[in-house]
Write a protein that holds these residues in place. Structure first.
Motif, PDB file in Angstrom:
ATOM      1  N   ALA A 128       0.866  -1.185   0.000  1.00 19.00           N
ATOM      2  CA  ALA A 128       0.000   0.000   0.000  1.00 19.00           C
ATOM      3  C   ALA A 128       0.897   1.228   0.000  1.00 19.00           C
ATOM      4  O   ALA A 128       1.862   1.309   0.777  1.00 19.00           O
ATOM      5  N   HIS A 129       0.579   2.204  -0.828  1.00 23.48           N
ATOM      6  CA  HIS A 129       1.485   3.314  -1.140  1.00 23.48           C
ATOM      7  C   HIS A 129       0.780   4.645  -0.950  1.00 23.48           C
ATOM      8  O   HIS A 129      -0.311   4.860  -1.476  1.00 23.48           O
ATOM      9  N   ASN A 130       1.421   5.544  -0.211  1.00 25.41           N
ATOM     10  CA  ASN A 130       0.989   6.934  -0.113  1.00 25.41           C
ATOM     11  C   ASN A 130       2.040   7.792  -0.794  1.00 25.41           C
ATOM     12  O   ASN A 130       3.209   7.773  -0.413  1.00 25.41           O
ATOM     13  N   MET A 175      11.898  -5.464  -2.640  1.00 28.58           N
ATOM     14  CA  MET A 175      11.306  -4.133  -2.513  1.00 28.58           C
ATOM     15  C   MET A 175      12.372  -3.056  -2.596  1.00 28.58           C
ATOM     16  O   MET A 175      12.170  -2.007  -3.224  1.00 28.58           O
ATOM     17  N   LYS A 176      13.515  -3.296  -1.977  1.00 22.76           N
ATOM     18  CA  LYS A 176      14.618  -2.332  -2.081  1.00 22.76           C
ATOM     19  C   LYS A 176      14.998  -2.119  -3.547  1.00 22.76           C
ATOM     20  O   LYS A 176      15.150  -0.980  -4.007  1.00 22.76           O
ATOM     21  N   ASP A 177      15.159  -3.220  -4.289  1.00 21.50           N
ATOM     22  CA  ASP A 177      15.518  -3.108  -5.705  1.00 21.50           C
ATOM     23  C   ASP A 177      14.480  -2.295  -6.466  1.00 21.50           C
ATOM     24  O   ASP A 177      14.817  -1.440  -7.290  1.00 21.50           O
ATOM     25  N   ALA A 178      13.211  -2.584  -6.189  1.00 22.36           N
ATOM     26  CA  ALA A 178      12.133  -1.895  -6.899  1.00 22.36           C
ATOM     27  C   ALA A 178      12.139  -0.405  -6.592  1.00 22.36           C
ATOM     28  O   ALA A 178      12.042   0.442  -7.505  1.00 22.36           O
ATOM     29  N   LEU A 179      12.248  -0.051  -5.328  1.00 21.02           N
ATOM     30  CA  LEU A 179      12.132   1.346  -4.934  1.00 21.02           C
ATOM     31  C   LEU A 179      13.348   2.168  -5.355  1.00 21.02           C
ATOM     32  O   LEU A 179      13.255   3.394  -5.468  1.00 21.02           O
ATOM     33  N   ARG A 180      14.471   1.521  -5.599  1.00 24.76           N
ATOM     34  CA  ARG A 180      15.628   2.253  -6.108  1.00 24.76           C
ATOM     35  C   ARG A 180      15.398   2.745  -7.542  1.00 24.76           C
ATOM     36  O   ARG A 180      16.076   3.661  -8.002  1.00 24.76           O
ATOM     37  N   ARG A 181      14.457   2.156  -8.249  1.00 28.22           N
ATOM     38  CA  ARG A 181      14.131   2.591  -9.610  1.00 28.22           C
ATOM     39  C   ARG A 181      13.003   3.620  -9.641  1.00 28.22           C
ATOM     40  O   ARG A 181      12.710   4.200 -10.680  1.00 28.22           O
ATOM     41  N   VAL A 182      12.382   3.827  -8.508  1.00 33.48           N
ATOM     42  CA  VAL A 182      11.228   4.717  -8.429  1.00 33.48           C
ATOM     43  C   VAL A 182      11.674   6.134  -8.088  1.00 33.48           C
ATOM     44  O   VAL A 182      12.519   6.340  -7.224  1.00 33.48           O
ATOM     45  N   GLU A 183      11.095   7.116  -8.774  1.00 35.95           N
ATOM     46  CA  GLU A 183      11.332   8.523  -8.473  1.00 35.95           C
ATOM     47  C   GLU A 183      10.030   9.144  -7.974  1.00 35.95           C
ATOM     48  O   GLU A 183       8.947   8.813  -8.453  1.00 35.95           O
ATOM     49  N   GLY A 184      10.150  10.052  -7.006  1.00 40.75           N
ATOM     50  CA  GLY A 184       8.962  10.711  -6.491  1.00 40.75           C
ATOM     51  C   GLY A 184       8.849  10.557  -4.998  1.00 40.75           C
ATOM     52  O   GLY A 184       9.849  10.581  -4.274  1.00 40.75           O
ATOM     53  N   ALA A 185       7.613  10.411  -4.528  1.00 41.45           N
ATOM     54  CA  ALA A 185       7.355  10.319  -3.090  1.00 41.45           C
ATOM     55  C   ALA A 185       6.700   8.981  -2.783  1.00 41.45           C
ATOM     56  O   ALA A 185       5.764   8.574  -3.465  1.00 41.45           O
ATOM     57  N   PHE A 186       7.193   8.307  -1.762  1.00 44.84           N
ATOM     58  CA  PHE A 186       6.522   7.079  -1.347  1.00 44.84           C
ATOM     59  C   PHE A 186       6.707   6.846   0.147  1.00 44.84           C
ATOM     60  O   PHE A 186       7.798   6.875   0.681  1.00 44.84           O
ATOM     61  N   SER A 187       5.598   6.699   0.836  1.00 42.87           N
ATOM     62  CA  SER A 187       5.551   6.104   2.163  1.00 42.87           C
ATOM     63  C   SER A 187       4.734   4.835   1.995  1.00 42.87           C
ATOM     64  O   SER A 187       3.578   4.888   1.566  1.00 42.87           O
ATOM     65  N   ILE A 188       5.348   3.709   2.325  1.00 42.78           N
ATOM     66  CA  ILE A 188       4.790   2.409   1.975  1.00 42.78           C
ATOM     67  C   ILE A 188       4.639   1.550   3.214  1.00 42.78           C
ATOM     68  O   ILE A 188       5.520   1.531   4.087  1.00 42.78           O
ATOM     69  N   VAL A 189       3.505   0.856   3.322  1.00 45.49           N
ATOM     70  CA  VAL A 189       3.393  -0.287   4.221  1.00 45.49           C
ATOM     71  C   VAL A 189       3.190  -1.508   3.341  1.00 45.49           C
ATOM     72  O   VAL A 189       2.443  -1.467   2.358  1.00 45.49           O
ATOM     73  N   ALA A 190       3.880  -2.580   3.677  1.00 45.42           N
ATOM     74  CA  ALA A 190       3.795  -3.822   2.920  1.00 45.42           C
ATOM     75  C   ALA A 190       3.785  -4.990   3.887  1.00 45.42           C
ATOM     76  O   ALA A 190       4.122  -4.837   5.078  1.00 45.42           O
ATOM     77  N   MET A 191       3.413  -6.165   3.388  1.00 44.13           N
ATOM     78  CA  MET A 191       3.363  -7.345   4.243  1.00 44.13           C
ATOM     79  C   MET A 191       3.677  -8.600   3.454  1.00 44.13           C
ATOM     80  O   MET A 191       3.429  -8.688   2.249  1.00 44.13           O
ATOM     81  N   THR A 192       4.274  -9.554   4.146  1.00 45.45           N
ATOM     82  CA  THR A 192       4.405 -10.913   3.646  1.00 45.45           C
ATOM     83  C   THR A 192       3.602 -11.809   4.579  1.00 45.45           C
ATOM     84  O   THR A 192       2.815 -11.322   5.401  1.00 45.45           O
ATOM     85  N   ARG A 193       3.810 -13.099   4.500  1.00 43.59           N
ATOM     86  CA  ARG A 193       3.094 -14.009   5.389  1.00 43.59           C
ATOM     87  C   ARG A 193       3.493 -13.803   6.849  1.00 43.59           C
ATOM     88  O   ARG A 193       2.702 -14.075   7.749  1.00 43.59           O
ATOM     89  N   THR A 194       4.705 -13.334   7.086  1.00 40.05           N
ATOM     90  CA  THR A 194       5.229 -13.276   8.445  1.00 40.05           C
ATOM     91  C   THR A 194       5.808 -11.926   8.835  1.00 40.05           C
ATOM     92  O   THR A 194       6.287 -11.774   9.957  1.00 40.05           O
ATOM     93  N   LYS A 195       5.788 -10.946   7.942  1.00 42.59           N
ATOM     94  CA  LYS A 195       6.469  -9.680   8.213  1.00 42.59           C
ATOM     95  C   LYS A 195       5.598  -8.485   7.826  1.00 42.59           C
ATOM     96  O   LYS A 195       4.787  -8.559   6.903  1.00 42.59           O
ATOM     97  N   LEU A 196       5.820  -7.388   8.547  1.00 39.95           N
ATOM     98  CA  LEU A 196       5.254  -6.079   8.210  1.00 39.95           C
ATOM     99  C   LEU A 196       6.418  -5.174   7.856  1.00 39.95           C
ATOM    100  O   LEU A 196       7.429  -5.138   8.564  1.00 39.95           O
ATOM    101  N   ILE A 197       6.302  -4.445   6.752  1.00 44.84           N
ATOM    102  CA  ILE A 197       7.398  -3.615   6.233  1.00 44.84           C
ATOM    103  C   ILE A 197       6.907  -2.177   6.062  1.00 44.84           C
ATOM    104  O   ILE A 197       5.800  -1.944   5.563  1.00 44.84           O
TER     105      ILE A 197
END
Length: 494
Positions: A128-130, A175-197
C-alpha cells in the motif's frame, strides 16, 4: 487469494469538492497483536481524512492464506460489519484509503483500490502506497515492453511489477531493488506471510510513523492519530530513506537502502492534510496551525469585529489569528457534519446550492460585523467566492480573507490531487487581482518565510537549501517530475 464483493458508494457531492486540495491516501499496518483486520479498520477510520473515495484491507492467516476486501465509500460504512471481519482472519495486515490522482483514469474501478498483491517465488506480498511516482509512465512503458500485464492504471502497481523482476532472495530485498528505480514520493506499508514492512523515500516527503501495540505488536501508520485510536504507543517516525522490517515475534530491523539525502517533508501536511491531533516532526499539528494564525495576524493585520474560521480546516489558524490580534473569535460559519456520500441525487438545483449544502452562516453573529475569514488555502477560488457571498447575504459589513498558506500557484506531483496549473487562481493572478476576483475588502496570504517560522524555522526559509518540500508555493520541485516534463510541463526554473 479471495476477494469479497465490492460495494459501490457513489459520491454525488464530489462536484462540490473540486476547489479543495485532497491528499491521495493514508496507509496503516499491524502485526503481532492478535487479529489484525479490526485494528487496520480502526486505523483507516482515523485516516479517513486522507482519502474518502475507497479503502482496502489485506491480511494473512496461516490456514486460509491471503485474503482481502476492497470497498468504495467510507470505512465506517464498509469495514465495520462482523461479516466483513470474518472474511479477514490473521495477525498481520495492511490497509489503504485513497483519493484518485495518477490512477484517476480508471478511478471508479475496484481494481484501482489498494493494497496491491503479488505472488512471488518466495510467497505472496501486498503493498500500500501513499505518494506519487513521477516516472511511473516511463516505468510502465518499459515494464509492459518486457511482458508485464497491469491490472490498474495506478502508478503504485509499478512497485509490484518491479519487485517481480528483481532477483533479490526475499521480499524486503526485492522491494529495495524496486524502490531504487522509483522517483517521487513514497511512504509504503507492505506485508508478507510473516512480516510487516514500512519504507519512506529518501526525501521523506510523505509521513509514516511507528507504534507499539502491547508487548510484541507493532503498527505503521500515516499519522499518529491512527495509533491513538487503537491504543498504540507512538515510538517514532520512520526516517526518510529508512525501511523497517518487523516480524510476528516482535523483532524490528532497520535498513538504509537508499543514498542519504537532505529531507524535504511536505510543508502542506502542517497546513492542511494531517489531522490537528497528530504529531509531525515532534510538533503538535494543532499548535503549528495556531502558530500559523499568529504569524498571519502579525503579517496581515486588519481592523475588524470578528475572526471566523472556514470550518473545519481553518479553525486552529483562526484561533491563532484571534489570540494574536485581540479580535474576538466566533463560529460565524457552521458546518453540516452529516452531508455524506449517500446523500440525495445531485439535481442541477442542488448543484447550484454549492457550499450551502455543507456550510451555513450564523446570521445572528455576522450581521453588521466586519469579518475576518481564515481559510487554509485558495485553489480555484470558486468556494471562496461562494462563502463571501453567503457572509454578505447574512449582512456582514465587510469581509477580509486571511489565508493560512502562501498562494498555491503550482501543482503537486507527489501524491496530492491538484488542479492543472492554469486552473490555479494564483498561477494567473496577483494577490490584488485575486482580491478583486473574489470580491472581498482585503485578501492576504501568509508569506512563505512566515509559514516556515510558524513550523519552527526561526530564520524562515533557506532559499539555498529549503527545509521542506514547498513546490506548490515556490515551483521548486525537489524531484524532477519527469513524466510531466516529457508531456511539456515547464517547472519554475525553466
Amino acid at each position: 487469494m479471495s476477494e469479497t464483493e465490492p460495494l459501490w458508494r457513489s459520491n454525488p457531492l464530489d462536484a462540490l469538492d473540486g476547489d479543495t486540495l485532497h491528499e491521495e491516501c493514508g496507509v496503516f499496518g499491524a502485526i503481532g497483536a492478535g487479529e489484525a483486520a479490526p485494528l487496520v479498520a480502526l486505523g483507516l477510520h482515523a485516516l479517513q481524512h486522507r482519502g474518502q473515495e475507497a479503502g482496502g484491507i489485506v491480511v494473512h492467516d496461516p490456514e486460509r492464506g491471503f485474503n482481502f476486501a476492497r470497498r468504495f465509500g467510507y470505512v465506517r460504512d464498509t469495514f465495520t460489519s462482523q461479516d466483513v471481519m470474518d472474511t479477514l482472519p490473521g495477525d498481520v495486515g495492511i490497509g489503504h484509503v485513497r483519493y484518485a490522482t495518477s490512477g484517476s483514469k480508471g478511478g471508479t474501478a475496484i481494481r484501482e483500490v489498494q493494497p496491491f498483491f503479488g505472488e512471488f517465488a518466495m510467497g505472496g506480498a501486498a503493498v500500500a502506497h501513499n505518494g506519487n511516482i513521477v516516472n511511473a509512465e516511463a516505468l510502465r512503458k518499459d515494464l509492459i515492453g518486457r511482458g508485464s500485464i497491469f491490472q490498474s492504471s495506478s502508478d503504485s502497481e509499478c512497485i509490484i511489477h518491479l519487485m517481480a523482476r528483481s532477483m533479490g532472495p526475499n521480499i524486503p530485498e526485492r522491494m529495495k531493488d524496486a524502490l531504487r528505480r522509483v522517483e517521487g514520493a513514497f511512504s509504503i506499508v507492505a506485508m508478507t506471510r510473516t512480516k510487516l514492512i514500512g519504507c519512506r523515500d529518501p526525501l521523506g516527503v510523505r509521513p509514516l510513523v511507528l507504534g507499539r501495540i502491547g508487548e510484541t505488536g507493532y503498527a505503521l501508520a500515516s499519522e499518529t492519530c491512527a495509533l491513538d485510536i487503537i491504543g498504540a504507543e507512538f515510538l517514532r517516525e520512520v526516517e526518510p530513506g529508512e525501511m523497517v522490517v518487523i516480524t510476528k515475534e516482535g523483532a524490528l530491523i532497520s535498513h538504509r537502502p537508499f543514498e542519504q539525502r537532505r529531507p524535504r517533508f511536505c510543508i502542506f501536511e502542517h497546513v492542511y492534510f494531517s489531522r490537528p491531533d497528530s504529531i509531525l516532526g515532534g510538533r503538535s499539528v494543532y499548535e503549528t496551525r495556531e502558530a500559523i494564525g499568529r504569524e498571519l495576524a502579525k503579517e496581515a493585520p486588519v481592523e475588524a469585529d470578528l475572526v471566523c474560521p472556514v470550518p473545519d480546516s481553518g479553525t486552529p489558524a483562526a484561533i491563532g489569528y484571534s489570540l494574536e490580534s485581540g479580535i474576538p473569535y466566533a463560529m460565524g460559519i457552521i458546518r453540516n457534519q452529516y452531508v455524506g456520500r449517500t446523500f440525495i441525487e445531485p439535481t442541477e438545483q442542488i448543484r447550484n446550492m454549492g457550499v450551502r449544502l455543507k456550510l451555513n452562516v450564523n446570521r445572528a453573529l455576522i450581521r453588521g460585523k466586519r469579518v475576518v475569514l481564515v481559510d487554509d488555502s485558495v485553489v480555484r477560488g470558486t468556494t471562496s467566492r461562494k462563502i463571501k457571498e453567503m457572509i454578505l447575504d447574512a449582512g456582514a459589513a465587510a469581509v477580509h480573507f486571511r489565508i493560512a498558506s502562501p498562494p498555491t500557484a503550482w501543482p503537486c506531483f507527489y501524491g496530492v490531487d491538484t488542479p492543472q496549473r492554469e486552473k490555479l487562481l494564483a498561477a494567473t493572478m496577483s494577490e490584488e487581482e485575486m482580491r478583486r476576483h473574489l470580491g472581498v475588502d482585503s485578501l492576504r496570504f501568509i508569506s512563505l518565510d512566515g509559514l516556515y517560522r510558524a513550523v519552527g524555522e526561526a530564520k524562515g526559509r533557506n532559499p539555498d537549501a529549503p527545509q521542506y518540500c514547498d513546490a506548490c508555493f515556490s515551483g521548486e520541485y525537489p524531484v524532477s517530475p519527469s513524466d510531466q516534463i516529457a508531456r511539456g510541463f515547464r517547472v519554475a526554473a525553466e
